[in-house]
Motif scaffolding. Structure first.
Motif, PDB file in Angstrom:
ATOM      1  N   SER A  70       0.837  -1.196   0.000  1.00 63.32           N
ATOM      2  CA  SER A  70       0.000   0.000   0.000  1.00 63.32           C
ATOM      3  C   SER A  70       0.875   1.250   0.000  1.00 63.32           C
ATOM      4  O   SER A  70       1.825   1.353   0.785  1.00 63.32           O
ATOM      5  N   GLY A  71       0.584   2.187  -0.909  1.00 60.79           N
ATOM      6  CA  GLY A  71       1.358   3.419  -0.968  1.00 60.79           C
ATOM      7  C   GLY A  71       2.612   3.321  -1.803  1.00 60.79           C
ATOM      8  O   GLY A  71       3.402   4.267  -1.845  1.00 60.79           O
ATOM      9  N   HIS A 125      -6.661   2.714   4.472  1.00 61.10           N
ATOM     10  CA  HIS A 125      -5.376   2.241   3.968  1.00 61.10           C
ATOM     11  C   HIS A 125      -4.755   1.335   5.013  1.00 61.10           C
ATOM     12  O   HIS A 125      -5.255   1.221   6.148  1.00 61.10           O
ATOM     13  N   CYS A 162       6.226   4.577   1.896  1.00 58.15           N
ATOM     14  CA  CYS A 162       4.846   4.077   1.832  1.00 58.15           C
ATOM     15  C   CYS A 162       4.028   4.616   2.999  1.00 58.15           C
ATOM     16  O   CYS A 162       2.864   5.026   2.837  1.00 58.15           O
ATOM     17  N   LEU A 177       1.234  -2.787   6.790  1.00 52.00           N
ATOM     18  CA  LEU A 177       2.149  -2.338   5.746  1.00 52.00           C
ATOM     19  C   LEU A 177       3.490  -3.051   5.861  1.00 52.00           C
ATOM     20  O   LEU A 177       4.071  -3.472   4.855  1.00 52.00           O
ATOM     21  N   ASN A 186       0.726   7.023   2.803  1.00 55.77           N
ATOM     22  CA  ASN A 186      -0.548   6.580   3.367  1.00 55.77           C
ATOM     23  C   ASN A 186      -1.128   7.608   4.338  1.00 55.77           C
ATOM     24  O   ASN A 186      -2.358   7.750   4.447  1.00 55.77           O
ATOM     25  N   ARG A 210      -3.196  10.106   2.479  1.00 59.32           N
ATOM     26  CA  ARG A 210      -4.292   9.592   1.649  1.00 59.32           C
ATOM     27  C   ARG A 210      -5.602   9.644   2.393  1.00 59.32           C
ATOM     28  O   ARG A 210      -5.657   9.454   3.619  1.00 59.32           O
TER      29      ARG A 210
END
Length: 409
Positions: free
Chosen positions: A17-18, A107, A96, A113, A100, A103
């Motif tokens: 993610s990211g 997430h 990342c 992560l 996040n 965002r």
């Protein structure tokens, strides 16, 4: 950094993610080509299968990082004979995390992560072993400079409408080739400038398609090669390679191959040619594509034929089928592989014209026809006029090679 993307591909964007997957997808692919990798997996796999069957470029934005999730896409790509490309975003965990935080919406948590980053590192060690042949790893620096080159497949020649004269396996039978071309309305003469080769005049608008196996067994291999190579260069012919050309190519490139009597005859004839000719032959063979889709998809030519789901596709399985056909895994009384009769099950709309396995007479089977009528064994050399569907043959002047059984090995 340039990443080639074949025209028909399944592209997997992989990363935590990211890591920049969606940014990359938005920057380099059309919105209609991109599918989100999250949501209902069964529904997504059905949609991917539908698109791949149609030959539509498909990009999955955010494939789950488990090997099991990737396995589904490996299977789909193999079933539909498309290239599978993985683009992995190797983005550092702190970057990342920072992305996040800025965002909106849900997430991954910092702990999740961290697990994703570790999963990606584990995956990078074995993506090729999973069956993903094209793997590209991007860092934040290379992501800014990356470009994707969308490459059309060489087999796609739908804009070539002919009319064509498609010629079966020649195997060094130059005198018969010259006689057949003359029967078809072509003129064949030595080059006017005195250089080795031939000037071939084609009837208005017509083009020859050679179905491969130009070489081995017959006495006129180098003349056949010069004629075919010259016509392809002049734009008056297309040529797909046969299995005998591929074996010759390997030998000329210095690879270890078993030299049977047929190949030995070719090599002996090449040795009598000027320096550089063998290199030109190798380059010519290497530049050929195993099959072509012609005339708006109405005609497919390949040395050993091609099943409908493989038309216009480019994978190792498609190339092997086009060159060698399909076998049952058994051997006949002569030790030769027993050919599977794929044409009996063919139901495609495109006409498939091929050679490879010699037959006494060319016969239509479910809109397919084999043009290898065993000229080198004392049979005849056969051509198909397309679109007229007219078969034209000339008899062999003699048998140049003793056939073991009914099929050429």
């Amino acid at each position: 950094m340039m990443i080639p993307i074949p025209e028909q591909s399944l592209v997997l964007l992989i990363g935590p993610s990211g890591s920049g997957k969606s940014t990359l997808a938005n920057a380099h692919f059309l919105p209609e080509d991109v599918l989100p990798g999250t949501g209902n997996e069964a529904k997504l796999h059905d949609e991917v299968a539908r698109r791949l069957k149609q030959g539509t470029l498909t990009v999955i934005d955010g494939v789950p990082l488990s090997a099991e999730s990737r396995r589904h896409y490996v299977t789909l790509a193999r079933e539909h004979h498309v290239a599978l490309v993985a683009v992995a975003m190797d983005t550092p965990e702190p970057l990342c995390l920072e992305r996040n935080r800025t965002r909106t919406g849900s997430h991954a948590s910092p702990r999740a992560l961290r697990n994703q980053v570790q999963q990606l590192q584990n995956a990078l060690k074995g993506l090729t072993k999973e069956g993903i042949r094209h793997v590209h790893v991007l860092t934040p620096e290379t992501m800014e400079a990356v470009a994707f080159e969308h490459r059309p497949l060489p087999s796609h020649r739908q804009d070539e409408h002919g009319p064509f004269d498609i010629i079966g396996d020649i195997h060094g039978c130059f005198d018969e080739l010259k006689a057949l071309l003359t029967e078809l309305g072509y003129t064949v003469a030595p080059r006017a400038d005195g250089a080795p080769g031939f000037d071939v005049g084609a009837p208005h608008g017509r083009k020859v398609v050679f179905l491969g196996d130009l070489v081995d067994r017959g006495p006129g291999v180098t003349n056949v090669l010069r004629l075919a190579m010259g016509m392809v260069e002049a734009g008056t012919a297309l040529c797909v390679p046969g299995n005998h050309e591929i074996k010759l190519l390997k030998k000329l490139r210095g690879k270890d191959v078993r030299v049977g009597r047929g190949l030995a005859m070719t090599l002996e004839q090449l040795e009598r040619e000027p320096p550089g000719f063998s290199q030109a032959v190798a380059d010519f063979i290497e530049a050929r594509f195993p099959h072509y889709v012609l005339d708006d998809g109405h005609l497919v030519v390949a040395h050993a034929g091609l099943k409908e789901p493989m038309h216009g596709r480019d994978t190792p399985e498609v190339r092997d089928f086009a060159l060698y056909g399909e076998t049952t895994g058994e051997a006949d009384a002569y030790g030769l592989p027993v050919r599977a009769d794929w044409a009996q099950q063919y139901r495609g709309q495109a006409m498939v014209v091929y050679g490879h396995t010699s037959v006494p007479e060319s016969e239509w089977v479910n809109n397919t026809v084999c043009l290898d009528t065993g000229c080198v064994f004392g049979g005849k050399l056969t051509a198909l006029r397309y679109p007229e569907r007219e078969l034209v043959s000339v008899p062999a002047q003699r048998a140049y090679w003793e056939s073991r059984g009914h099929a050429a090995p």
